[in-house]
Design a protein around this motif. Structure first.
Motif, mmCIF file in Angstrom:
data_model
loop_
_atom_site.group_PDB
_atom_site.id
_atom_site.type_symbol
_atom_site.label_atom_id
_atom_site.label_comp_id
_atom_site.label_asym_id
_atom_site.label_seq_id
_atom_site.Cartn_x
_atom_site.Cartn_y
_atom_site.Cartn_z
ATOM 1 N N HIS A 18 0.830 -1.206 0.000
ATOM 2 C CA HIS A 18 0.000 0.000 0.000
ATOM 3 C C HIS A 18 0.865 1.257 0.000
ATOM 4 O O HIS A 18 0.607 2.199 -0.748
ATOM 5 C CB HIS A 18 -0.920 -0.011 1.220
ATOM 6 C CG HIS A 18 -1.770 1.201 1.352
ATOM 7 N ND1 HIS A 18 -2.828 1.446 0.510
ATOM 8 C CD2 HIS A 18 -1.701 2.251 2.201
ATOM 9 C CE1 HIS A 18 -3.382 2.606 0.842
ATOM 10 N NE2 HIS A 18 -2.705 3.105 1.870
ATOM 11 N N SER A 20 3.983 1.589 -1.051
ATOM 12 C CA SER A 20 4.683 1.705 -2.337
ATOM 13 C C SER A 20 3.745 2.215 -3.432
ATOM 14 O O SER A 20 4.116 3.086 -4.226
ATOM 15 C CB SER A 20 5.270 0.357 -2.755
ATOM 16 O OG SER A 20 6.207 -0.082 -1.809
ATOM 17 N N ALA A 21 2.532 1.680 -3.477
ATOM 18 C CA ALA A 21 1.570 2.114 -4.492
ATOM 19 C C ALA A 21 1.197 3.578 -4.289
ATOM 20 O O ALA A 21 1.092 4.343 -5.259
ATOM 21 C CB ALA A 21 0.333 1.236 -4.438
ATOM 22 N N ASN A 22 1.015 3.990 -3.048
ATOM 23 C CA ASN A 22 0.688 5.386 -2.760
ATOM 24 C C ASN A 22 1.841 6.310 -3.145
ATOM 25 O O ASN A 22 1.626 7.388 -3.708
ATOM 26 C CB ASN A 22 0.345 5.540 -1.283
ATOM 27 C CG ASN A 22 -0.234 6.886 -0.967
ATOM 28 O OD1 ASN A 22 -0.930 7.484 -1.776
ATOM 29 N ND2 ASN A 22 0.061 7.374 0.221
ATOM 30 N N THR A 23 3.056 5.904 -2.857
ATOM 31 C CA THR A 23 4.228 6.701 -3.200
ATOM 32 C C THR A 23 4.349 6.869 -4.707
ATOM 33 O O THR A 23 4.565 7.979 -5.211
ATOM 34 C CB THR A 23 5.502 6.052 -2.636
ATOM 35 O OG1 THR A 23 5.379 5.966 -1.212
ATOM 36 C CG2 THR A 23 6.736 6.835 -2.986
ATOM 37 N N LEU A 24 4.209 5.779 -5.445
ATOM 38 C CA LEU A 24 4.309 5.850 -6.908
ATOM 39 C C LEU A 24 3.170 6.668 -7.510
ATOM 40 O O LEU A 24 3.369 7.408 -8.475
ATOM 41 C CB LEU A 24 4.334 4.445 -7.502
ATOM 42 C CG LEU A 24 5.610 3.660 -7.245
ATOM 43 C CD1 LEU A 24 5.471 2.228 -7.759
ATOM 44 C CD2 LEU A 24 6.800 4.344 -7.880
ATOM 45 N N SER A 25 1.987 6.555 -6.943
ATOM 46 C CA SER A 25 0.853 7.330 -7.432
ATOM 47 C C SER A 25 1.082 8.823 -7.231
ATOM 48 O O SER A 25 0.823 9.634 -8.128
ATOM 49 C CB SER A 25 -0.419 6.896 -6.714
ATOM 50 O OG SER A 25 -1.507 7.699 -7.093
ATOM 51 N N ASN A 26 1.575 9.205 -6.063
ATOM 52 C CA ASN A 26 1.859 10.614 -5.796
ATOM 53 C C ASN A 26 2.983 11.137 -6.687
ATOM 54 O O ASN A 26 2.928 12.280 -7.155
ATOM 55 C CB ASN A 26 2.205 10.831 -4.328
ATOM 56 C CG ASN A 26 1.000 10.742 -3.447
ATOM 57 O OD1 ASN A 26 -0.116 11.026 -3.860
ATOM 58 N ND2 ASN A 26 1.203 10.328 -2.215
ATOM 59 N N ALA A 28 3.756 10.008 -9.726
ATOM 60 C CA ALA A 28 3.209 10.140 -11.077
ATOM 61 C C ALA A 28 2.309 11.366 -11.185
ATOM 62 O O ALA A 28 2.313 12.068 -12.207
ATOM 63 C CB ALA A 28 2.438 8.882 -11.453
ATOM 64 N N ASP A 29 1.543 11.652 -10.154
ATOM 65 C CA ASP A 29 0.691 12.832 -10.152
ATOM 66 C C ASP A 29 1.527 14.103 -10.211
ATOM 67 O O ASP A 29 1.197 15.048 -10.941
ATOM 68 C CB ASP A 29 -0.199 12.830 -8.915
ATOM 69 C CG ASP A 29 -1.175 13.983 -8.922
ATOM 70 O OD1 ASP A 29 -1.858 14.165 -9.957
ATOM 71 O OD2 ASP A 29 -1.261 14.685 -7.912
ATOM 72 N N ARG A 61 -9.295 17.699 -11.091
ATOM 73 C CA ARG A 61 -8.980 16.931 -9.870
ATOM 74 C C ARG A 61 -9.924 17.297 -8.738
ATOM 75 O O ARG A 61 -10.355 16.447 -7.980
ATOM 76 C CB ARG A 61 -7.540 17.182 -9.449
ATOM 77 C CG ARG A 61 -6.567 16.525 -10.407
ATOM 78 C CD ARG A 61 -5.204 16.420 -9.822
ATOM 79 N NE ARG A 61 -5.203 16.008 -8.447
ATOM 80 C CZ ARG A 61 -4.972 14.770 -8.032
ATOM 81 N NH1 ARG A 61 -4.735 13.829 -8.891
ATOM 82 N NH2 ARG A 61 -4.978 14.479 -6.753
#
Length: 86
Positions: A18, A20-26, A28-29, A61
């Motif tokens: 969770h 890691s996915a949140n970090t990558l999502s932020n 990319a944003d 957004r």
């Protein structure tokens, strides 16, 4: 400090996934937020177009992502709150 030791409990694989996915999502944003106006600036010399694109991105957004987040937070899956495991 009184010398009390708090034992560290491992957070587990689910938390790591969770996080890691949140970090990558932020990340990319942030890249999208910076690169879209830069791409517009490379295509036009009009600063209003560049500012308009950045404003439009922020409005989308705000007007789309925020209500979807509220809806997901209130979603009830099979009688259990989605956030019970968080």
């Amino acid at each position: 400090m009184t010398g009390r030791h708090i034992s560290q409990v491992p957070l587990g694989r689910g938390f790591s996934a969770h996080w890691s996915a949140n970090t990558l999502s932020n990340l990319a944003d942030g890249v999208a937020f910076v690169s879209m106006p830069l791409l517009a600036a490379s295509m036009t010399d009009d600063p209003r177009v560049v500012a308009g694109l950045a404003t439009l991105y922020a409005l989308v957004r705000l007007l789309v992502a925020l209500p979807i987040g509220v809806w997901v937070d209130r979603l009830d899956v099979a009688g259990h709150d989605v956030m019970d495991g968080a």
